[in-house]
Write a protein that holds these residues in place. Structure first.
Motif, PDB file in Angstrom:
ATOM      1  N   THR A 235       0.930  -1.169   0.044  1.00 37.90           N
ATOM      2  CA  THR A 235      -0.184  -0.005  -0.083  1.00 37.90           C
ATOM      3  C   THR A 235       0.840   1.279   0.019  1.00 37.90           C
ATOM      4  O   THR A 235       0.641   2.253  -0.622  1.00 37.90           O
ATOM      5  CB  THR A 235      -0.954  -0.056   1.146  1.00 37.90           C
ATOM      6  N   LEU A 236       1.929   1.045   0.767  1.00 34.82           N
ATOM      7  CA  LEU A 236       2.685   2.272   0.899  1.00 34.82           C
ATOM      8  C   LEU A 236       3.610   2.408  -0.497  1.00 34.82           C
ATOM      9  O   LEU A 236       3.551   3.713  -1.055  1.00 34.82           O
ATOM     10  CB  LEU A 236       3.796   2.433   1.807  1.00 34.82           C
ATOM     11  N   ALA A 237       3.790   1.455  -1.034  1.00 36.24           N
ATOM     12  CA  ALA A 237       4.624   1.491  -2.126  1.00 36.24           C
ATOM     13  C   ALA A 237       3.934   2.038  -3.391  1.00 36.24           C
ATOM     14  O   ALA A 237       4.172   2.865  -4.345  1.00 36.24           O
ATOM     15  CB  ALA A 237       5.143   0.117  -2.700  1.00 36.24           C
ATOM     16  N   LEU A 238       2.320   1.783  -3.514  1.00 33.39           N
ATOM     17  CA  LEU A 238       1.731   2.155  -4.431  1.00 33.39           C
ATOM     18  C   LEU A 238       1.184   3.817  -4.172  1.00 33.39           C
ATOM     19  O   LEU A 238       1.357   4.463  -5.448  1.00 33.39           O
ATOM     20  CB  LEU A 238       0.337   1.384  -4.195  1.00 33.39           C
ATOM     21  N   ALA A 239       1.137   4.066  -3.062  1.00 33.73           N
ATOM     22  CA  ALA A 239       0.925   5.632  -2.630  1.00 33.73           C
ATOM     23  C   ALA A 239       2.243   6.457  -3.111  1.00 33.73           C
ATOM     24  O   ALA A 239       2.037   7.526  -3.904  1.00 33.73           O
ATOM     25  CB  ALA A 239       0.822   5.784  -1.232  1.00 33.73           C
ATOM     26  N   VAL A 240       3.538   5.969  -2.964  1.00 26.51           N
ATOM     27  CA  VAL A 240       4.645   6.545  -3.633  1.00 26.51           C
ATOM     28  C   VAL A 240       4.696   6.570  -5.057  1.00 26.51           C
ATOM     29  O   VAL A 240       5.148   7.921  -5.418  1.00 26.51           O
ATOM     30  CB  VAL A 240       5.871   6.027  -2.712  1.00 26.51           C
ATOM     31  N   LEU A 241       4.293   5.469  -5.577  1.00 26.70           N
ATOM     32  CA  LEU A 241       4.306   5.306  -6.965  1.00 26.70           C
ATOM     33  C   LEU A 241       3.391   6.478  -7.768  1.00 26.70           C
ATOM     34  O   LEU A 241       3.794   7.166  -8.889  1.00 26.70           O
ATOM     35  CB  LEU A 241       4.150   4.059  -7.291  1.00 26.70           C
ATOM     36  N   LEU A 242       2.214   6.606  -7.111  1.00 30.19           N
ATOM     37  CA  LEU A 242       1.190   7.543  -7.544  1.00 30.19           C
ATOM     38  C   LEU A 242       1.765   8.975  -7.378  1.00 30.19           C
ATOM     39  O   LEU A 242       1.640   9.892  -8.385  1.00 30.19           O
ATOM     40  CB  LEU A 242      -0.183   7.427  -6.941  1.00 30.19           C
ATOM     41  N   ILE A 243       2.368   9.311  -6.156  1.00 23.87           N
ATOM     42  CA  ILE A 243       2.893  10.628  -6.296  1.00 23.87           C
ATOM     43  C   ILE A 243       4.135  11.005  -7.173  1.00 23.87           C
ATOM     44  O   ILE A 243       4.180  11.928  -7.821  1.00 23.87           O
ATOM     45  CB  ILE A 243       3.301  10.892  -4.654  1.00 23.87           C
ATOM     46  N   VAL A 244       4.809   9.872  -7.495  1.00 22.18           N
ATOM     47  CA  VAL A 244       5.979  10.155  -8.309  1.00 22.18           C
ATOM     48  C   VAL A 244       5.453  10.549  -9.736  1.00 22.18           C
ATOM     49  O   VAL A 244       5.824  11.290 -10.368  1.00 22.18           O
ATOM     50  CB  VAL A 244       6.898   9.014  -8.197  1.00 22.18           C
ATOM     51  N   VAL A 245       4.229   9.419 -10.107  1.00 24.77           N
ATOM     52  CA  VAL A 245       3.848   9.690 -11.497  1.00 24.77           C
ATOM     53  C   VAL A 245       3.191  11.220 -11.561  1.00 24.77           C
ATOM     54  O   VAL A 245       3.240  11.759 -12.483  1.00 24.77           O
ATOM     55  CB  VAL A 245       3.023   8.542 -11.635  1.00 24.77           C
ATOM     56  N   PHE A 246       2.507  11.397 -10.611  1.00 32.31           N
ATOM     57  CA  PHE A 246       1.812  12.877 -10.430  1.00 32.31           C
ATOM     58  C   PHE A 246       2.740  14.041 -10.665  1.00 32.31           C
ATOM     59  O   PHE A 246       2.492  14.911 -11.474  1.00 32.31           O
ATOM     60  CB  PHE A 246       0.879  13.022  -9.418  1.00 32.31           C
ATOM     61  N   VAL A 247       3.753  13.963 -10.038  1.00 28.75           N
ATOM     62  CA  VAL A 247       4.792  14.951 -10.063  1.00 28.75           C
ATOM     63  C   VAL A 247       5.550  14.949 -11.180  1.00 28.75           C
ATOM     64  O   VAL A 247       5.864  15.960 -11.943  1.00 28.75           O
ATOM     65  CB  VAL A 247       6.002  14.683  -8.794  1.00 28.75           C
ATOM     66  N   TYR A 248       5.848  13.702 -11.766  1.00 24.20           N
ATOM     67  CA  TYR A 248       6.482  13.440 -13.160  1.00 24.20           C
ATOM     68  C   TYR A 248       5.550  14.197 -14.273  1.00 24.20           C
ATOM     69  O   TYR A 248       5.793  14.808 -15.189  1.00 24.20           O
ATOM     70  CB  TYR A 248       6.944  12.151 -13.682  1.00 24.20           C
ATOM     71  N   VAL A 249       4.164  14.045 -14.395  1.00 25.05           N
ATOM     72  CA  VAL A 249       3.206  14.187 -15.176  1.00 25.05           C
ATOM     73  C   VAL A 249       3.149  15.886 -14.994  1.00 25.05           C
ATOM     74  O   VAL A 249       3.158  16.667 -15.993  1.00 25.05           O
ATOM     75  CB  VAL A 249       2.057  13.712 -15.321  1.00 25.05           C
ATOM     76  N   ALA A 250       3.016  16.370 -13.725  1.00 23.60           N
ATOM     77  CA  ALA A 250       2.877  17.786 -13.787  1.00 23.60           C
ATOM     78  C   ALA A 250       4.119  18.724 -14.300  1.00 23.60           C
ATOM     79  O   ALA A 250       3.932  19.799 -14.457  1.00 23.60           O
ATOM     80  CB  ALA A 250       2.486  17.964 -12.222  1.00 23.60           C
ATOM     81  N   THR A 251       5.239  18.284 -14.213  1.00 23.44           N
ATOM     82  CA  THR A 251       6.519  18.907 -14.395  1.00 23.44           C
ATOM     83  C   THR A 251       7.180  18.618 -15.507  1.00 23.44           C
ATOM     84  O   THR A 251       8.090  19.142 -15.840  1.00 23.44           O
ATOM     85  CB  THR A 251       7.542  18.692 -13.094  1.00 23.44           C
ATOM     86  N   ARG A 252       6.810  17.806 -16.386  1.00 18.68           N
ATOM     87  CA  ARG A 252       7.342  17.302 -17.677  1.00 18.68           C
ATOM     88  C   ARG A 252       7.208  18.392 -18.805  1.00 18.68           C
ATOM     89  O   ARG A 252       6.071  19.235 -18.513  1.00 18.68           O
ATOM     90  CB  ARG A 252       6.972  16.121 -18.278  1.00 18.68           C
ATOM     91  N   PRO A 253       8.151  18.757 -19.490  1.00 25.10           N
ATOM     92  CA  PRO A 253       8.327  19.772 -20.407  1.00 25.10           C
ATOM     93  C   PRO A 253       7.099  19.617 -21.363  1.00 25.10           C
ATOM     94  O   PRO A 253       6.666  18.297 -21.857  1.00 25.10           O
ATOM     95  CB  PRO A 253       9.703  19.739 -21.178  1.00 25.10           C
ATOM     96  N   ALA A 254       6.462  20.515 -21.945  1.00 26.48           N
ATOM     97  CA  ALA A 254       5.393  20.591 -22.993  1.00 26.48           C
ATOM     98  C   ALA A 254       5.941  19.945 -24.129  1.00 26.48           C
ATOM     99  O   ALA A 254       7.046  20.258 -24.614  1.00 26.48           O
ATOM    100  CB  ALA A 254       4.760  21.717 -23.174  1.00 26.48           C
ATOM    101  N   GLY A 255       5.429  19.167 -24.798  1.00 26.10           N
ATOM    102  CA  GLY A 255       5.631  18.701 -26.330  1.00 26.10           C
ATOM    103  C   GLY A 255       5.791  19.772 -27.423  1.00 26.10           C
ATOM    104  O   GLY A 255       4.857  20.487 -27.429  1.00 26.10           O
ATOM    105  N   THR A 256       6.689  19.990 -27.983  1.00 25.21           N
ATOM    106  CA  THR A 256       6.820  20.768 -29.223  1.00 25.21           C
ATOM    107  C   THR A 256       6.288  20.161 -30.584  1.00 25.21           C
ATOM    108  O   THR A 256       6.567  18.886 -30.869  1.00 25.21           O
ATOM    109  CB  THR A 256       8.151  21.155 -29.411  1.00 25.21           C
ATOM    110  N   GLU A 257       5.189  20.784 -31.026  1.00 24.17           N
ATOM    111  CA  GLU A 257       4.695  20.399 -32.433  1.00 24.17           C
ATOM    112  C   GLU A 257       4.537  21.298 -33.566  1.00 24.17           C
ATOM    113  O   GLU A 257       4.591  22.641 -33.163  1.00 24.17           O
ATOM    114  CB  GLU A 257       3.328  19.765 -32.049  1.00 24.17           C
TER     115      GLU A 257
END
Length: 59
Positions: A37-59
């Motif tokens: 359960t703790l591992a899942l919670a940490v994984l969700l936080i990491v994924v959320f932070v990654y998605v929120a801070t990734r650079p915008a795609g250039t098209e």
């Protein structure tokens, strides 16, 4: 003997065995329930932070 109000009753050997068994069961559940359960919670936080801070795609 009659139990008086407000006084805690004395712990019998049966109560002590039940309490020890409950604590053993709780310790046994730590690796199977708590850690995943703790591992899942940490994984969700990491994924959320990654998605929120990734650079915008250039098209």
């Amino acid at each position: 003997m009659r139990q008086l109000k407000g006084k805690p009753r004395k712990e019998t050997s049966r109560d002590k065995k039940e309490r020890k068994q409950a604590m053993q069961d709780a310790r046994r559940q730590v690796p199977t329930v708590v850690l995943p359960t703790l591992a899942l919670a940490v994984l969700l936080i990491v994924v959320f932070v990654y998605v929120a801070t990734r650079p915008a795609g250039t098209e």
